[in-house]
Design an enzyme around this catalytic site. Structure first.
Site, PDB file in Angstrom:
ATOM      1  N   HIS A  70       0.848  -1.199   0.000  1.00 57.58           N
ATOM      2  CA  HIS A  70       0.000   0.000   0.000  1.00 57.58           C
ATOM      3  C   HIS A  70       0.873   1.236   0.000  1.00 57.58           C
ATOM      4  O   HIS A  70       1.928   1.237   0.631  1.00 57.58           O
ATOM      5  CB  HIS A  70      -0.920   0.011   1.228  1.00 57.58           C
ATOM      6  CG  HIS A  70      -2.104   0.898   1.046  1.00 57.58           C
ATOM      7  ND1 HIS A  70      -2.039   2.240   1.319  1.00 57.58           N
ATOM      8  CD2 HIS A  70      -3.338   0.649   0.574  1.00 57.58           C
ATOM      9  CE1 HIS A  70      -3.220   2.768   1.027  1.00 57.58           C
ATOM     10  NE2 HIS A  70      -4.028   1.835   0.575  1.00 57.58           N
ATOM     11  N   ASP A  76      -8.015  -5.276  -0.049  1.00 53.59           N
ATOM     12  CA  ASP A  76      -8.583  -5.889  -1.253  1.00 53.59           C
ATOM     13  C   ASP A  76      -8.212  -7.341  -1.424  1.00 53.59           C
ATOM     14  O   ASP A  76      -8.863  -8.070  -2.168  1.00 53.59           O
ATOM     15  CB  ASP A  76      -8.204  -5.060  -2.476  1.00 53.59           C
ATOM     16  CG  ASP A  76      -9.017  -3.790  -2.466  1.00 53.59           C
ATOM     17  OD1 ASP A  76     -10.208  -3.882  -2.146  1.00 53.59           O
ATOM     18  OD2 ASP A  76      -8.464  -2.710  -2.704  1.00 53.59           O
TER      19      ASP A  76
HETATM   20  N1  CMC Z   1       4.465  -7.274  -4.940  1.00 54.95           N
HETATM   21  C1  CMC Z   1       5.816  -7.279  -4.999  1.00 54.95           C
HETATM   22  N2  CMC Z   1       6.591  -6.199  -4.734  1.00 54.95           N
HETATM   23  C2  CMC Z   1       5.965  -5.054  -4.423  1.00 54.95           C
HETATM   24  C3  CMC Z   1       4.555  -4.981  -4.326  1.00 54.95           C
HETATM   25  C4  CMC Z   1       3.803  -6.131  -4.590  1.00 54.95           C
HETATM   26  N3  CMC Z   1       2.460  -6.108  -4.515  1.00 54.95           N
HETATM   27  N4  CMC Z   1       4.190  -3.711  -3.984  1.00 54.95           N
HETATM   28  C5  CMC Z   1       5.335  -3.018  -3.863  1.00 54.95           C
HETATM   29  N5  CMC Z   1       6.409  -3.824  -4.126  1.00 54.95           N
HETATM   30  C6  CMC Z   1       7.822  -3.451  -4.035  1.00 54.95           C
HETATM   31  C7  CMC Z   1       8.196  -2.499  -5.146  1.00 54.95           C
HETATM   32  O1  CMC Z   1       8.681  -3.196  -6.280  1.00 54.95           O
HETATM   33  C8  CMC Z   1       9.271  -1.654  -4.495  1.00 54.95           C
HETATM   34  O2  CMC Z   1      10.455  -2.418  -4.497  1.00 54.95           O
HETATM   35  P1  CMC Z   1      11.920  -1.676  -4.523  1.00 54.95           P
HETATM   36  O3  CMC Z   1      11.985  -0.890  -3.241  1.00 54.95           O
HETATM   37  O4  CMC Z   1      12.880  -2.806  -4.572  1.00 54.95           O
HETATM   38  O5  CMC Z   1      11.910  -0.804  -5.749  1.00 54.95           O
HETATM   39  C9  CMC Z   1       8.807  -1.554  -3.039  1.00 54.95           C
HETATM   40  O6  CMC Z   1       7.989  -2.724  -2.813  1.00 54.95           O
HETATM   41  C10 CMC Z   1       8.006  -0.294  -2.713  1.00 54.95           C
HETATM   42  O7  CMC Z   1       6.824  -0.274  -3.513  1.00 54.95           O
HETATM   43  P2  CMC Z   1       6.315   0.981  -4.377  1.00 54.95           P
HETATM   44  O8  CMC Z   1       5.914   0.504  -5.736  1.00 54.95           O
HETATM   45  O9  CMC Z   1       7.301   2.097  -4.285  1.00 54.95           O
HETATM   46  O10 CMC Z   1       5.038   1.405  -3.579  1.00 54.95           O
HETATM   47  P3  CMC Z   1       3.917   2.413  -4.081  1.00 54.95           P
HETATM   48  O11 CMC Z   1       3.494   3.148  -2.874  1.00 54.95           O
HETATM   49  O12 CMC Z   1       4.319   3.202  -5.266  1.00 54.95           O
HETATM   50  O13 CMC Z   1       2.756   1.416  -4.582  1.00 54.95           O
HETATM   51  C11 CMC Z   1       0.941  -0.085  -4.558  1.00 54.95           C
HETATM   52  C12 CMC Z   1       1.766   0.942  -3.765  1.00 54.95           C
HETATM   53  C13 CMC Z   1      -0.331  -0.404  -3.757  1.00 54.95           C
HETATM   54  C14 CMC Z   1       0.490   0.514  -5.906  1.00 54.95           C
HETATM   55  C15 CMC Z   1       1.785  -1.353  -4.772  1.00 54.95           C
HETATM   56  O14 CMC Z   1       2.158  -1.911  -3.524  1.00 54.95           O
HETATM   57  C16 CMC Z   1       1.084  -2.392  -5.617  1.00 54.95           C
HETATM   58  O15 CMC Z   1       1.134  -2.335  -6.846  1.00 54.95           O
HETATM   59  N6  CMC Z   1       0.357  -3.369  -4.965  1.00 54.95           N
HETATM   60  C17 CMC Z   1      -0.446  -4.310  -5.684  1.00 54.95           C
HETATM   61  C18 CMC Z   1      -1.746  -3.652  -6.088  1.00 54.95           C
HETATM   62  C19 CMC Z   1      -2.726  -3.496  -4.946  1.00 54.95           C
HETATM   63  O16 CMC Z   1      -2.969  -4.445  -4.208  1.00 54.95           O
HETATM   64  N7  CMC Z   1      -3.349  -2.288  -4.836  1.00 54.95           N
HETATM   65  C20 CMC Z   1      -4.404  -2.050  -3.875  1.00 54.95           C
HETATM   66  C21 CMC Z   1      -4.056  -1.093  -2.787  1.00 54.95           C
HETATM   67  S1  CMC Z   1      -5.318  -1.142  -1.501  1.00 54.95           S
HETATM   68  C22 CMC Z   1      -6.706  -0.503  -2.258  1.00 54.95           C
HETATM   69  C23 CMC Z   1      -6.666   0.975  -2.397  1.00 54.95           C
HETATM   70  O17 CMC Z   1      -6.603   1.672  -1.364  1.00 54.95           O
HETATM   71  O18 CMC Z   1      -6.741   1.423  -3.555  1.00 54.95           O
END
Ligand code: CMC
Length: 429
Positions: free
Chosen positions: A306, A363
């Site tokens: 998240h 989710d």
């Molecule tokens: N699986 C594997 N690795 C992950 C995941 C994941 N689901 N989420 C983040 N990471 C890794 C990411 O690759 C990064 O790694 P590094 O530091 O080595 O570059 C690190 O964790 C930090 O993640 P981020 O992408 O910088 O985090 P963000 O805040 O930009 O993204 C997110 C948050 C929710 C979009 C992302 O975690 C994701 O894509 N999750 C899966 C989709 C999901 O379940 N979304 C629903 C969120 S809850 C409902 C809502 O409130 O909308």
């Protein structure tokens, strides 16, 4: 508000003093509104460090795993109030008395029918359209149906719009499902509560009434409650930004639905179930875990991680309990649910996920519950949208109640060409 200041030192320039504004909770903000006059803008793509507005509706502390609506912790609301009571709290800022609650409930219940002409509107869509595509269209189309109370500066008009949206969203959501499955639309029933009525409109047919199980309706109500609001996320910010120009509220909500649809946001519940289907069986999990860790592989574990919660999503705690309760009580035998539970176990103990604080989010569990109670996967995000409508409309209402509200207009860092001469086509040949 304390009189604190931040001083910005830029080489070759006089120091710039910026006021610091204190919130009632959480991080204070540096007020950069006057910065533009000094020849600089701030640069913050993805809003990693930018407060886009002032709000009194919801507070999140992602590090501590706290979520408060109008000051009330989400677990207390989810375990002691129903969705409509939470809607009241979000919209009006205070808990209702019993009389206020009954009145609110009655008003919502009595406005669940949609204009009969809306049914014809559905028929313009292909039957195989995604229900979210239909939802975007029909909610936007409400702007062509309810134009008697659209003065956004009128408190009563805004309240009527809030009631219309809250009452009619479940009806429209269920109509999306019925349309895509080719079944006739089912009218709402005023003797049922909000969650029961939604399930009735989803699953009853003219040939057979649907008996709503109390376990299922309770779980449904919890899903609505836990998705009701989440401060300035992508879809809520979209609704605010669209609304800031004075646009029609139903059109603004349609914009919010569009933003919610993406798999990184509300589309995650559907993406999560599709991922579980792709994994297929418990034996395949390690391979997908390895893919999720591989930087060169775009695969992410959907339903994990998240932007704000870097501890644990407090909604997931409540949803996890509800999820296990539903699975135990309904005794559903589905291999996908076994995959989900094993994935949860592995991710919660795997060093990569633990160190990056990638916990199962709301989710992940809501997707499993929805699957267990027989909701088609393509409807998952539609259900998120109908639950979130109260948050969107509460924020839209808050924005328009503020006389200092201005149209949202971000700036940019331009890295394209500098000015160059355009030669007409015949000169370029
Ligand atoms: N699986 C594997 N690795 C992950 C995941 C994941 N689901 N989420 C983040 N990471 C890794 C990411 O690759 C990064 O790694 P590094 O530091 O080595 O570059 C690190 O964790 C930090 O993640 P981020 O992408 O910088 O985090 P963000 O805040 O930009 O993204 C997110 C948050 C929710 C979009 C992302 O975690 C994701 O894509 N999750 C899966 C989709 C999901 O379940 N979304 C629903 C969120 S809850 C409902 C809502 O409130 O909308």
């Amino acid at each position: 508000m304390a009189d604190k200041k931040a001083t910005l030192h830029i080489e070759g320039k006089a120091p710039i003093e910026l006021p610091i504004i204190e919130g009632s909770e959480g991080q204070d903000v540096i007020d950069v509104r006057k910065l533009g006059a000094s020849g600089f803008f701030t640069f913050d793509p993805g809003f990693l460090a930018t407060a886009s507005c002032e709000s009194q509706i919801t507070y999140i502390d992602g590090d501590k795993g706290i979520l408060l609506h109008r000051g009330f912790p989400i677990d207390q609301l989810a375990n002691n109030a129903d969705y409509l009571e939470v809607c009241y709290v979000l919209l009006y800022g205070e808990v209702p008395t019993r009389a206020e609650y009954e009145q609110f409930r009655t008003t919502v219940t009595r406005h669940t029918m949609v204009h009969e002409q809306i049914a014809s509107f559905f028929h313009g869509f292909r039957r195989d359209a995604h229900p979210m595509a239909i939802m975007c269209g029909v909610v936007g189309a409400l702007s062509a149906f309810y134009h008697d109370s659209l003065d956004i500066n009128n408190d009563l008009h805004r309240e009527i719009t809030a009631f219309r949206l809250l009452s009619k969203m479940p009806t429209l959501a269920a109509m999306c499902h019925k349309y895509t499955t080719g079944q006739p639309f089912i009218y709402p029933r005023n003797d049922l509560d909000y969650a029961e009525n939604f399930l009735h409109m989803m699953f009853a047919t003219p040939c057979e009434e649907y008996e709503v199980s109390p376990i299922v309706s309770r779980a449904m109500d919890k899903i609505f409650t836990l998705h009701a609001d989440h401060e300035q996320n992508a879809s809520t910010s979209t609704v605010r930004l669209a609304g800031s120009s004075g646009a029609n509220p139903f059109a603004c909500i349609a914009a919010g639905i569009a933003s919610l649809w993406g798999p990184a946001h509300g589309g995650a519940n559907e993406a999560c179930l599709k991922m579980l289907e792709e994994i297929g069986c418990v034996e395949n999990i390690p391979e997908f875990i390895e893919r999720a860790k591989d930087k060169d592989d775009p695969f992410h574990l959907m339903g994990f991680g998240h932007r704000v919660y870097k501890n644990y999503d407090p909604r997931a705690t409540v949803m996890r309990e509800a999820c296990h309760e539903v699975l135990d009580e309904l005794k559903i035998d589905n291999p996908l649910l076994d995959v989900a539970m094993e994935l949860e176990r592995i991710a919660l103990s795997d060093e990569y996920f633990v160190s990056k604080k990638l916990y199962p989010n709301v989710d992940f569990y809501s997707g499993i519950i929805l699957k267990a109670i027989g909701i088609p996967v393509s409807m998952f995000t539609v259900i998120f949208a109908m639950s979130r409508v109260i948050g969107w409309i509460a924020h839209w209402n808050e924005m328009h109640s503020d006389p200092t509200n201005r149209i949202g207009r971000p700036r940019q860092l331009y890295t394209g060409y500098s000015q160059r001469e355009f030669k007409p086509l015949h000169e370029r040949e």
